[in-house]
Write an enzyme that holds these catalytic residues in place. Structure first.
Site, PDB file in Angstrom:
ATOM      1  N   LYS A 197       0.811  -1.225   0.000  1.00 23.28           N
ATOM      2  CA  LYS A 197       0.000   0.000   0.000  1.00 23.28           C
ATOM      3  C   LYS A 197       0.843   1.275   0.000  1.00 23.28           C
ATOM      4  CE  LYS A 197      -3.899  -2.328   1.040  1.00 23.28           C
ATOM      5  NZ  LYS A 197      -4.562  -2.892  -0.089  1.00 23.28           N
ATOM      6  N   CYS A 198       2.051   1.198  -0.486  1.00 22.03           N
ATOM      7  CA  CYS A 198       2.986   2.314  -0.464  1.00 22.03           C
ATOM      8  C   CYS A 198       2.966   3.033  -1.813  1.00 22.03           C
ATOM      9  CB  CYS A 198       4.385   1.750  -0.169  1.00 22.03           C
ATOM     10  SG  CYS A 198       5.725   2.949  -0.183  1.00 22.03           S
ATOM     11  N   GLY A 199       3.286   4.305  -1.809  1.00 20.80           N
ATOM     12  CA  GLY A 199       3.381   5.053  -3.053  1.00 20.80           C
ATOM     13  C   GLY A 199       4.477   4.548  -3.978  1.00 20.80           C
TER      14      GLY A 199
END
Length: 170
Positions: free
Chosen positions: A43-45
């Site tokens: 869920k990280c950029g």
């Protein structure tokens, strides 16, 4: 916080870790291979670019003795919220990852996974030994020694020259 505690192990090959299903994996199976060890999060950029490029690197160099070892980590804004099996399914389904996705680990603090204590003690980052974010990468040579550390913003494809050099080393 500063310095990493010393670790007796001299090679990543001396560690045993858990796979996504909780089974033991002796890292000595990777002797003679160049490794890129990465703490990953779904869920990280930086997830899309890193997973895409890690898969590209793996596919390009796997037949030459290169492996990506991905360790899901939920320490940074809870960006790997599911189970280890969820992380594996995400990487394998969405990004066609064929490299191992291991059991979720902690990369900082008192319960840091032993393999990460070793990695951090072997090569500190710009701001000390602690890992600052998801997708910190460690390049490990065929003998199991860390030869370089790269931060989150370093794109995996930019490591190609270093990977090739490590693969060519005798």
């Amino acid at each position: 916080m500063g310095a990493s505690p010393s670790v007796p192990e001299k090679s990543i090959h001396q560690f045993c870790v858990k796979d996504a299903r909780g089974q033991d994996v002796d890292l000595s199976i990777y002797k003679g291979k160049v490794l890129l060890v990465v703490n990953v999060a779904s869920k990280c950029g930086f997830t899309d670019s890193n997973y895409t490029q890690l898969t590209d690197l793996y596919n390009k160099y796997k037949d030459q003795g290169f492996e990506v070892l991905a360790f899901p980590c939920n320490q940074f804004l809870k960006q790997e919220p599911g189970t280890s099996k969820d992380a594996q399914e995400f990487a394998c389904t969405r990004y066609k990852a064929e490299y191992p996705i291991f059991h979720k680990v902690r990369v900082n603090g008192p319960t840091t996974a032993p393999v990460y204590r070793f990695l951090k003690a072997s090569r500190s980052g710009v701001f000390g030994s602690s890992i600052k974010w998801n997708f910190t990468k460690f390049l490990v040579n065929k003998e199991g020694h860390v030869i370089n550390r790269y931060n989150t913003t370093t794109n995996p494809l930019s490591l190609e020259a270093d990977i090739q050099k490590a693969l060519e080393a005798k």
